[in-house]
Design an enzyme around this catalytic site. Sequence first.
Site, PDB file in Angstrom:
ATOM      1  N   ASN A 157       0.758  -0.241   5.701  1.00  0.00           N
ATOM      2  CA  ASN A 157       1.362  -0.936   4.565  1.00  0.00           C
ATOM      3  C   ASN A 157       2.037  -2.171   5.121  1.00  0.00           C
ATOM      4  O   ASN A 157       2.921  -2.061   5.978  1.00  0.00           O
ATOM      5  CB  ASN A 157       2.388  -0.032   3.872  1.00  0.00           C
ATOM      6  CG  ASN A 157       3.066  -0.727   2.694  1.00  0.00           C
ATOM      7  OD1 ASN A 157       2.512  -1.655   2.118  1.00  0.00           O
ATOM      8  ND2 ASN A 157       4.245  -0.275   2.345  1.00  0.00           N
ATOM      9  N   GLY A 158       1.624  -3.338   4.633  1.00  0.00           N
ATOM     10  CA  GLY A 158       2.185  -4.588   5.137  1.00  0.00           C
ATOM     11  C   GLY A 158       1.074  -5.559   5.466  1.00  0.00           C
ATOM     12  O   GLY A 158      -0.086  -5.328   5.123  1.00  0.00           O
ATOM     13  N   ASP A 195      11.654  -8.240 -18.532  1.00  0.00           N
ATOM     14  CA  ASP A 195      10.625  -7.880 -17.534  1.00  0.00           C
ATOM     15  C   ASP A 195      11.217  -8.105 -16.151  1.00  0.00           C
ATOM     16  O   ASP A 195      12.289  -8.701 -16.013  1.00  0.00           O
ATOM     17  CB  ASP A 195       9.363  -8.728 -17.743  1.00  0.00           C
ATOM     18  CG  ASP A 195       8.118  -8.050 -17.170  1.00  0.00           C
ATOM     19  OD1 ASP A 195       8.244  -6.975 -16.542  1.00  0.00           O
ATOM     20  OD2 ASP A 195       7.028  -8.601 -17.344  1.00  0.00           O
ATOM     21  N   ASP A 196      10.493  -7.627 -15.121  1.00  0.00           N
ATOM     22  CA  ASP A 196      11.073  -7.694 -13.782  1.00  0.00           C
ATOM     23  C   ASP A 196      10.586  -8.855 -12.941  1.00  0.00           C
ATOM     24  O   ASP A 196      11.130  -9.090 -11.852  1.00  0.00           O
ATOM     25  CB  ASP A 196      10.839  -6.383 -13.031  1.00  0.00           C
ATOM     26  CG  ASP A 196       9.423  -5.911 -13.186  1.00  0.00           C
ATOM     27  OD1 ASP A 196       8.520  -6.758 -13.215  1.00  0.00           O
ATOM     28  OD2 ASP A 196       9.214  -4.694 -13.310  1.00  0.00           O
ATOM     29  N   TYR A 252      11.120  -4.093  -8.190  1.00  0.00           N
ATOM     30  CA  TYR A 252       9.923  -3.882  -8.983  1.00  0.00           C
ATOM     31  C   TYR A 252       8.901  -2.910  -8.403  1.00  0.00           C
ATOM     32  O   TYR A 252       8.417  -2.024  -9.107  1.00  0.00           O
ATOM     33  CB  TYR A 252       9.268  -5.261  -9.228  1.00  0.00           C
ATOM     34  CG  TYR A 252       7.810  -5.266  -9.629  1.00  0.00           C
ATOM     35  CD1 TYR A 252       7.400  -4.720 -10.834  1.00  0.00           C
ATOM     36  CD2 TYR A 252       6.853  -5.841  -8.806  1.00  0.00           C
ATOM     37  CE1 TYR A 252       6.059  -4.727 -11.197  1.00  0.00           C
ATOM     38  CE2 TYR A 252       5.514  -5.859  -9.166  1.00  0.00           C
ATOM     39  CZ  TYR A 252       5.121  -5.299 -10.359  1.00  0.00           C
ATOM     40  OH  TYR A 252       3.822  -5.312 -10.708  1.00  0.00           O
ATOM     41  N   CYS A 294       0.869  -1.172   0.000  1.00  0.00           N
ATOM     42  CA  CYS A 294       0.000   0.000   0.000  1.00  0.00           C
ATOM     43  C   CYS A 294       0.902   1.217   0.000  1.00  0.00           C
ATOM     44  O   CYS A 294       2.117   1.095   0.172  1.00  0.00           O
ATOM     45  CB  CYS A 294      -0.868   0.049   1.246  1.00  0.00           C
ATOM     46  SG  CYS A 294      -2.021  -1.334   1.411  1.00  0.00           S
ATOM     47  N   CYS A 322      14.966  -8.958   2.855  1.00  0.00           N
ATOM     48  CA  CYS A 322      14.161 -10.171   2.798  1.00  0.00           C
ATOM     49  C   CYS A 322      14.213 -10.685   1.365  1.00  0.00           C
ATOM     50  O   CYS A 322      13.925  -9.935   0.422  1.00  0.00           O
ATOM     51  CB  CYS A 322      12.710  -9.875   3.186  1.00  0.00           C
ATOM     52  SG  CYS A 322      11.634 -11.312   2.983  1.00  0.00           S
ATOM     53  N   CYS A 370      10.715 -14.829  -0.821  1.00  0.00           N
ATOM     54  CA  CYS A 370       9.934 -15.419  -1.913  1.00  0.00           C
ATOM     55  C   CYS A 370      10.845 -16.085  -2.947  1.00  0.00           C
ATOM     56  O   CYS A 370      10.388 -16.870  -3.767  1.00  0.00           O
ATOM     57  CB  CYS A 370       8.986 -14.411  -2.549  1.00  0.00           C
ATOM     58  SG  CYS A 370       9.747 -12.906  -3.064  1.00  0.00           S
TER      59      CYS A 370
END
Length: 489
Positions: free
Chosen positions: A106-107, A370-371, A267, A2, A458, A461
Amino acid sequence: MCGVFGAVVPPGSGTEAATVAALGLFALQHRGQESAGVAVSDGEQLMLYKDLGMISSVLDERRIPSLRGNLAIAHCRYSTTGSTVWENAQPTFRLGPRRALAIGHNGNLVNTRELLASLTGGRARLPASTDTELLTALLADEPAADTVDALVRVLPRVRGAFTLIVLDEKRVIGVRDPFGFRPLVLGRLPAEDRIDAPERPAGLWPEDDAASGWCLSSETAGLDIVGAEYVRDVEPGEIVILEAGRAPQSVRYATASPALCVFELIYFARPDSYMEGRNLYEVRRRMGMQLATEHPAETDLVMPVPDTGAPAAAGYAEASGIPYREGLVRNRYSGRTFIQPSQTMRQRGVTIKLNPLREVVRGKRLAVVDDSIVRGTTTKQIVSILRRAGAAEVHVRISAPPIYHPCFYGIDTQVETELIAATHSVEQIREFIGADTLGYLSIRGVLAALELPYERFCFACFDGRYPDPVPYDAASRKFILEEPIPVRG
Ligand code: SF4
């Protein structure tokens, strides 16, 4: 993900804080397009306006003038907990026994269920189904007389990602979780915003902190748009307190274990923003250069998937010596496909969004940069669009590693099965998207471009090493606060 923005304008300022906050938020539209809102305080009372939709349609010129006061916070939403309904738009608002509060978040929290169990009266008291609403209720209930004391007592029980902008009657307060997953920066507003300012050259109030206006923004691009000077990042585990007529105060409520989301740099954030002291366009250009070294392609042209792939494509072209051309035109008003909430919308979005330049691509061998590839459907459509436009070969290059693992910290990839790399090999992905070749940048390549240590970020992912272990049942629980309430007896 956000966008959050907070503003405190100095007493006697000719500018309403809501105007500054709405303008700052406007630079953060890419961070969330589902809803927008502003909360203001005139020192006595809070007022809130929020609605579903883009910032320009929600916070238009008819609304802003009625939101008066020296203090304001603003939020644009991209949902990771709760549906896209009006009630879930932010800022949240709650009148508790001790304080009135509005919060922009945000989060994403990962212990929502435990927090809910500690809320007196339980879920029936929550008018919305977001983790932010729950956190707002916990903070409003907290018996500590002061909002900062309430934060210091409640936040150590909260786990996951939370960059918060909190508004009470007297202050705008910025918070980052101990890992600092999501960014937040402090800026100083220009002196020209003071109508009672003595004659002086346009500029800042470098030695007069109490007389300055201040703001907090998810990204430095938000500071730029309001003409604010970047002062510093809010640190992980820190609370920064902004009050009209005072210099910013800082309170540390937890030890910092920095783990900024590396995807912000790859990104999410704007290329004109700065993070970790680096301009993100330059970071992404260097990622493209690394990508060209790791995955060269014999092609006639290098082209980006607009707009976010452009810096990495420029770097790829620079390092490979292959000419850079634009072969896809993006409809500027259609938004990001990834950020829209449903798969059907995402699939529809890409054709709304991109149109090929047939004269450029016809008969050419293309390296298309692309990213990221999340579900693979967008990339598949891009390859197909280019082939239909006459491309001789399409070689896809991605300036990030494959996304193998879900994110629980504020990006809506909480379900592993929706990630193509979690269930397919690179060769299977290549086949699925219909490319001639496919190459991803390695984690080592990302770090080489960042010129910063792995430990600062981090990367969960990509490698599954979650800085804050995620309780098993946090997975697939976007709608945890919308599940039926069990009936006893
Ligand atoms: Fe960012 Fe990925 Fe970590 Fe989520 S899991 S915070 S997207 S790096």
